[in-house]
Design a protein around this motif. Structure first.
Motif, PDB file in Angstrom:
ATOM      1  N   ASP A  48      32.272  45.410  52.584  1.00  0.00           N
ATOM      2  CA  ASP A  48      30.949  45.078  53.111  1.00  0.00           C
ATOM      3  C   ASP A  48      30.052  46.273  52.789  1.00  0.00           C
ATOM      4  N   GLN A  49      29.368  46.182  51.661  1.00  0.00           N
ATOM      5  CA  GLN A  49      28.719  47.353  51.069  1.00  0.00           C
ATOM      6  C   GLN A  49      27.211  47.364  51.317  1.00  0.00           C
ATOM      7  N   GLU A  67      32.657  35.710  50.363  1.00  0.00           N
ATOM      8  CA  GLU A  67      32.194  34.911  51.508  1.00  0.00           C
ATOM      9  C   GLU A  67      32.783  33.500  51.485  1.00  0.00           C
ATOM     10  N   GLY A  68      34.074  33.425  51.200  1.00  0.00           N
ATOM     11  CA  GLY A  68      34.765  32.133  51.229  1.00  0.00           C
ATOM     12  C   GLY A  68      34.776  31.398  49.907  1.00  0.00           C
ATOM     13  N   GLN A  69      34.009  31.877  48.935  1.00  0.00           N
ATOM     14  CA  GLN A  69      34.024  31.251  47.604  1.00  0.00           C
ATOM     15  C   GLN A  69      35.037  31.965  46.720  1.00  0.00           C
ATOM     16  N   MET A  70      35.953  31.202  46.127  1.00  0.00           N
ATOM     17  CA  MET A  70      36.939  31.785  45.219  1.00  0.00           C
ATOM     18  C   MET A  70      36.313  31.927  43.838  1.00  0.00           C
ATOM     19  N   VAL A  71      36.420  33.110  43.267  1.00  0.00           N
ATOM     20  CA  VAL A  71      35.845  33.407  41.955  1.00  0.00           C
ATOM     21  C   VAL A  71      36.947  33.973  41.074  1.00  0.00           C
ATOM     22  N   HIS A  87      33.318  40.550  50.645  1.00  0.00           N
ATOM     23  CA  HIS A  87      34.184  40.091  49.566  1.00  0.00           C
ATOM     24  C   HIS A  87      35.497  40.850  49.598  1.00  0.00           C
ATOM     25  N   ARG A  88      36.495  40.218  49.016  1.00  0.00           N
ATOM     26  CA  ARG A  88      37.795  40.872  48.881  1.00  0.00           C
ATOM     27  C   ARG A  88      38.435  40.444  47.570  1.00  0.00           C
ATOM     28  N   VAL A  89      39.331  41.276  47.081  1.00  0.00           N
ATOM     29  CA  VAL A  89      40.070  40.978  45.858  1.00  0.00           C
ATOM     30  C   VAL A  89      41.337  40.249  46.274  1.00  0.00           C
ATOM     31  N   THR A  90      41.477  39.008  45.820  1.00  0.00           N
ATOM     32  CA  THR A  90      42.649  38.235  46.235  1.00  0.00           C
ATOM     33  C   THR A  90      43.773  38.291  45.204  1.00  0.00           C
ATOM     34  N   HIS A  91      43.474  38.709  43.988  1.00  0.00           N
ATOM     35  CA  HIS A  91      44.484  38.712  42.936  1.00  0.00           C
ATOM     36  C   HIS A  91      44.053  39.637  41.814  1.00  0.00           C
ATOM     37  N   THR A  92      44.997  40.400  41.269  1.00  0.00           N
ATOM     38  CA  THR A  92      44.792  41.050  39.962  1.00  0.00           C
ATOM     39  C   THR A  92      46.062  40.847  39.137  1.00  0.00           C
ATOM     40  N   ASP A  93      45.896  41.003  37.845  1.00  0.00           N
ATOM     41  CA  ASP A  93      46.949  40.672  36.875  1.00  0.00           C
ATOM     42  C   ASP A  93      48.249  41.422  37.181  1.00  0.00           C
ATOM     43  N   GLN A  94      49.350  40.691  37.170  1.00  0.00           N
ATOM     44  CA  GLN A  94      50.659  41.309  37.427  1.00  0.00           C
ATOM     45  C   GLN A  94      51.280  41.880  36.147  1.00  0.00           C
ATOM     46  N   ASN A  95      50.756  41.478  35.002  1.00  0.00           N
ATOM     47  CA  ASN A  95      51.441  41.783  33.739  1.00  0.00           C
ATOM     48  C   ASN A  95      50.782  42.872  32.906  1.00  0.00           C
ATOM     49  N   GLN A  96      49.586  43.284  33.295  1.00  0.00           N
ATOM     50  CA  GLN A  96      48.894  44.335  32.546  1.00  0.00           C
ATOM     51  C   GLN A  96      47.868  44.969  33.473  1.00  0.00           C
ATOM     52  N   PRO A  97      47.434  46.183  33.155  1.00  0.00           N
ATOM     53  CA  PRO A  97      46.369  46.783  33.957  1.00  0.00           C
ATOM     54  C   PRO A  97      45.087  45.945  33.849  1.00  0.00           C
ATOM     55  N   THR A  98      44.432  45.743  34.977  1.00  0.00           N
ATOM     56  CA  THR A  98      43.132  45.069  35.001  1.00  0.00           C
ATOM     57  C   THR A  98      42.054  46.145  35.073  1.00  0.00           C
ATOM     58  N   VAL A  99      41.134  46.105  34.102  1.00  0.00           N
ATOM     59  CA  VAL A  99      40.090  47.130  34.003  1.00  0.00           C
ATOM     60  C   VAL A  99      38.755  46.507  34.368  1.00  0.00           C
ATOM     61  N   TRP A 100      38.117  47.080  35.375  1.00  0.00           N
ATOM     62  CA  TRP A 100      36.812  46.628  35.853  1.00  0.00           C
ATOM     63  C   TRP A 100      35.758  47.701  35.563  1.00  0.00           C
ATOM     64  N   LEU A 101      34.549  47.238  35.321  1.00  0.00           N
ATOM     65  CA  LEU A 101      33.397  48.134  35.345  1.00  0.00           C
ATOM     66  C   LEU A 101      32.545  47.701  36.533  1.00  0.00           C
ATOM     67  N   ALA A 102      32.237  48.643  37.411  1.00  0.00           N
ATOM     68  CA  ALA A 102      31.421  48.334  38.588  1.00  0.00           C
ATOM     69  C   ALA A 102      30.168  49.205  38.560  1.00  0.00           C
ATOM     70  N   ILE A 103      29.024  48.551  38.630  1.00  0.00           N
ATOM     71  CA  ILE A 103      27.752  49.277  38.672  1.00  0.00           C
ATOM     72  C   ILE A 103      27.218  49.154  40.096  1.00  0.00           C
ATOM     73  N   HIS A 104      27.209  50.255  40.796  1.00  0.00           N
ATOM     74  CA  HIS A 104      26.697  50.276  42.172  1.00  0.00           C
ATOM     75  C   HIS A 104      25.214  50.634  42.092  1.00  0.00           C
ATOM     76  N   LEU A 105      24.388  49.666  42.453  1.00  0.00           N
ATOM     77  CA  LEU A 105      22.950  49.796  42.226  1.00  0.00           C
ATOM     78  C   LEU A 105      22.275  50.445  43.422  1.00  0.00           C
ATOM     79  N   ASN A 106      21.377  51.362  43.109  1.00  0.00           N
ATOM     80  CA  ASN A 106      20.546  51.925  44.168  1.00  0.00           C
ATOM     81  C   ASN A 106      21.385  52.621  45.227  1.00  0.00           C
ATOM     82  N   GLU A 107      22.492  53.194  44.792  1.00  0.00           N
ATOM     83  CA  GLU A 107      23.311  53.959  45.729  1.00  0.00           C
ATOM     84  C   GLU A 107      22.955  55.433  45.551  1.00  0.00           C
TER      85      GLU A 107
END
Lengths: 111, 111
Positions: A48-49, A67-71, A87-107
């Motif tokens: 909750d950011q 917020e209850g929507q699965m993406v 929001h929460r992370v419900t799953h990430t790949d079990q077979n390889q590293p999952t790489v995300w880029l996150a841009i935190h705006l106006n922080e």
């Protein structure tokens, strides 16, 4: 000098925890690399950011509950998570590293 | 709703001009996808921007001239080009579309 760094550098094959690295920490936005190894958010845990976050999945796969929507996310998928959208992370790949880029705006930069 | 879009959607195999698409236009930063098809900057043309720009090469390959320094880019390479740093694109991949992510920092939203 403007020597590039690489997003795929220093990614271990396996890790027991997610890795968080700031690629840029600017007064107006923070650019973060996140690497997940099958982790998901703890039961009943919600992010909750206070600032908007734009997320791009680069490698691997993941699923979010916004917020209850699965993406489901595959490489190239991007979305904006507005400040206050739980929001929460419900799953990430079990077979390889999952790489995300996150841009935190106006922080604000950390002082 | 938070339906993701995909960075690789709507990329033609070939195009006579570079494609520029805003993925997010926020008061604090603008996130842009650029797709190049072998184009480079015109002779003696220099980008000279009023805001910092963070660039990530996603697919393909490219080379920049940043104030006389040659910078080769492969997928995953990222660098910060500060406001006022004159730069030009000297090369992009001839054999596949080159996909860039450009984060324009602290650029006011267009009114």
């Amino acid at each position: 000098m403007n020597n590039p760094a690489n997003l795929f550098a220093d990614i271990p094959e396996q890790a027991s925890q997610e890795l968080f690295s700031n690629l840029l920490d600017n007064p107006h936005c923070r650019i973060e690399r996140i690497v997940s190894y099958g982790q998901s958010s703890p039961h009943r845990f919600w992010y909750d950011q206070g600032s908007d976050e734009w997320v791009l999945l680069i490698q691997g796969s993941a699923a979010l509950d916004v917020e209850g929507q699965m993406v489901k996310l595959v490489p190239g998928d991007h979305l904006l998570i507005k400040a206050g959208q739980k929001h929460r992370v419900t799953h990430t790949d079990q077979n390889q590293p999952t790489v995300w880029l996150a841009i935190h705006l106006n922080e604000p930069a950390k002082s």
